[in-house]
Structure formats: C-alpha cells, structure tokens
Motif scaffolding. Structure first.
Motif, PDB file in Angstrom:
ATOM      1  N   ASP A  15      -6.954  33.810 -52.959  1.00 41.45           N
ATOM      2  CA  ASP A  15      -8.197  33.050 -52.837  1.00 41.45           C
ATOM      3  C   ASP A  15      -7.840  31.585 -52.643  1.00 41.45           C
ATOM      4  OD1 ASP A  15     -10.600  31.712 -53.083  1.00 41.45           O
ATOM      5  OD2 ASP A  15     -11.293  32.875 -54.800  1.00 41.45           O
ATOM      6  N   SER A  17      -9.720  29.136 -51.988  1.00 37.43           N
ATOM      7  CA  SER A  17     -10.730  28.182 -52.455  1.00 37.43           C
ATOM      8  C   SER A  17     -10.630  27.895 -53.950  1.00 37.43           C
ATOM      9  CB  SER A  17     -12.136  28.696 -52.133  1.00 37.43           C
ATOM     10  OG  SER A  17     -12.433  29.836 -52.930  1.00 37.43           O
ATOM     11  N   ASP A  18     -10.005  28.792 -54.721  1.00 35.45           N
ATOM     12  CA  ASP A  18      -9.998  28.637 -56.172  1.00 35.45           C
ATOM     13  C   ASP A  18      -8.728  29.246 -56.757  1.00 35.45           C
ATOM     14  OD1 ASP A  18     -10.465  28.450 -58.881  1.00 35.45           O
ATOM     15  OD2 ASP A  18     -12.259  29.694 -58.872  1.00 35.45           O
ATOM     16  N   LYS A  20      -7.640  29.337 -59.619  1.00 31.36           N
ATOM     17  CA  LYS A  20      -7.849  29.946 -60.940  1.00 31.36           C
ATOM     18  C   LYS A  20      -8.451  31.343 -60.828  1.00 31.36           C
ATOM     19  CE  LYS A  20      -8.529  25.442 -62.929  1.00 31.36           C
ATOM     20  NZ  LYS A  20      -9.520  24.432 -63.194  1.00 31.36           N
ATOM     21  N   HIS A  21      -8.882  31.729 -59.628  1.00 37.49           N
ATOM     22  CA  HIS A  21      -9.554  33.013 -59.403  1.00 37.49           C
ATOM     23  C   HIS A  21      -8.589  34.098 -58.932  1.00 37.49           C
ATOM     24  CE1 HIS A  21     -12.396  35.756 -57.156  1.00 37.49           C
ATOM     25  NE2 HIS A  21     -12.958  35.684 -58.345  1.00 37.49           N
ATOM     26  N   GLU A  22      -7.307  33.816 -58.916  1.00 42.13           N
ATOM     27  CA  GLU A  22      -6.315  34.780 -58.441  1.00 42.13           C
ATOM     28  C   GLU A  22      -6.208  35.962 -59.408  1.00 42.13           C
ATOM     29  OE1 GLU A  22      -4.789  34.540 -55.568  1.00 42.13           O
ATOM     30  OE2 GLU A  22      -5.358  32.502 -55.093  1.00 42.13           O
ATOM     31  N   PRO A  23      -6.141  37.201 -58.882  1.00 39.84           N
ATOM     32  CA  PRO A  23      -5.972  38.350 -59.781  1.00 39.84           C
ATOM     33  C   PRO A  23      -4.588  38.372 -60.434  1.00 39.84           C
ATOM     34  CG  PRO A  23      -6.002  39.052 -57.486  1.00 39.84           C
ATOM     35  CD  PRO A  23      -6.301  37.596 -57.499  1.00 39.84           C
ATOM     36  N   CYS A  88     -11.852  32.373 -47.140  1.00 41.41           N
ATOM     37  CA  CYS A  88     -11.074  31.823 -48.249  1.00 41.41           C
ATOM     38  C   CYS A  88     -10.345  32.931 -49.001  1.00 41.41           C
ATOM     39  CB  CYS A  88     -11.989  31.073 -49.218  1.00 41.41           C
ATOM     40  SG  CYS A  88     -12.666  29.564 -48.526  1.00 41.41           S
ATOM     41  N   ILE A  89     -10.827  34.160 -48.848  1.00 41.31           N
ATOM     42  CA  ILE A  89     -10.225  35.319 -49.490  1.00 41.31           C
ATOM     43  C   ILE A  89      -9.384  36.049 -48.447  1.00 41.31           C
ATOM     44  CG2 ILE A  89     -10.644  37.518 -50.679  1.00 41.31           C
ATOM     45  CD1 ILE A  89     -11.671  35.186 -52.287  1.00 41.31           C
TER      46      ILE A  89
END
Length: 142
Positions: A15, A17-18, A20-23, A88-89
C-alpha cells in the motif's frame, strides 16, 4: 553495464499510500551493485531489466513458456489514457504466456496496425483473458 549504487530496494510494499497499513512489514536493502541489460532502450522499454545483488534468476534465450501461467503485479492504471488512475494498492493477476507469433498477430489487429513488428528477442507476451490482465504502467520486457 555495471555501476556502484547506494540506492535502496524495498521488498513487500503493498500500500503506497499508507505504510502503516501493510499486512506485513517491508524490508529495505541497500543495492551493492546493479547490472543493467547492455541493450536497454529507454525510448521503447526494450530490455528494461537489471540485476540487483546475486539472488536473481535469469531466463535463457530460447526458453519457451508458452501457455504456462505467470503472475503480473504492479501499481498500474485501472484504464488506458488520461482517465486512468494509478493504484495505491499493488494488484496482481495470474495470466497465460502467449506465443510470440500469436501475440504479434493480435497486436497487429489493434491501433498498432498490420506493419507492427514485435521484437521477438526482447518481449514476452502474457494475458488476454477476460477480466484478468496487467494495466498500463505495469508492463515490462524480459
């Protein structure tokens, strides 16, 4: 062509764009050396490959992967042209490798026209299935 680099490679980016949103956590590594294909052509992206470090596996000239499934991945556009938006993904799709003769024939049926010649030494074709393909911006050559 060989060059000393101080660039970073990021593995596991999903991701853009973020962060902190990574799995899973990403990893960054310093590029110690990069070997760019000696016949790279930035005008048409032929031979746009490089080897970084020593963990890459090459494809030998003459190997055939026709009809085998392969994975394409990237942050490409969701539509061609100005209306398309980059993702973004990271997206991925499994697609079949298309024989080069078939690929050239099919590309000649498009806006490229009947005189289009696929560089058989530089490109491998994959995709073409309904609803599964890579998008503008994800392309590359082998």
């Amino acid at each position: 062509m060989y060059s000393e680099r101080s660039d970073q490679i990021r593995f596991g980016e999903w991701d853009a764009s973020d962060p902190k949103h990574e799995p899973c956590a990403h990893e960054e590594r310093t590029v110690s050396q990069m070997i760019v294909h000696p016949y790279v052509n930035s005008d048409n992206l032929q031979q746009d490959v490089a080897r970084c470090g020593s963990h890459s596996r090459s494809i030998s000239s003459g190997q055939s992967f026709d009809y085998q499934r392969c994975w394409v991945a990237g942050f490409g556009k969701d539509a061609f042209g100005a209306q398309g938006q980059y993702s973004c993904i990271q997206k991925e799709a499994d697609v079949p490798v298309v024989p080069q003769g078939t690929c050239q024939y099919q590309l000649r049926q498009t806006r490229l026209g009947g005189d289009f010649r696929l560089d058989l030494r530089a490109f491998i074709c994959a995709g073409g299935g309904e609803g599964k393909d890579s998008c503008e911006g994800d392309g590359g050559t082998a």
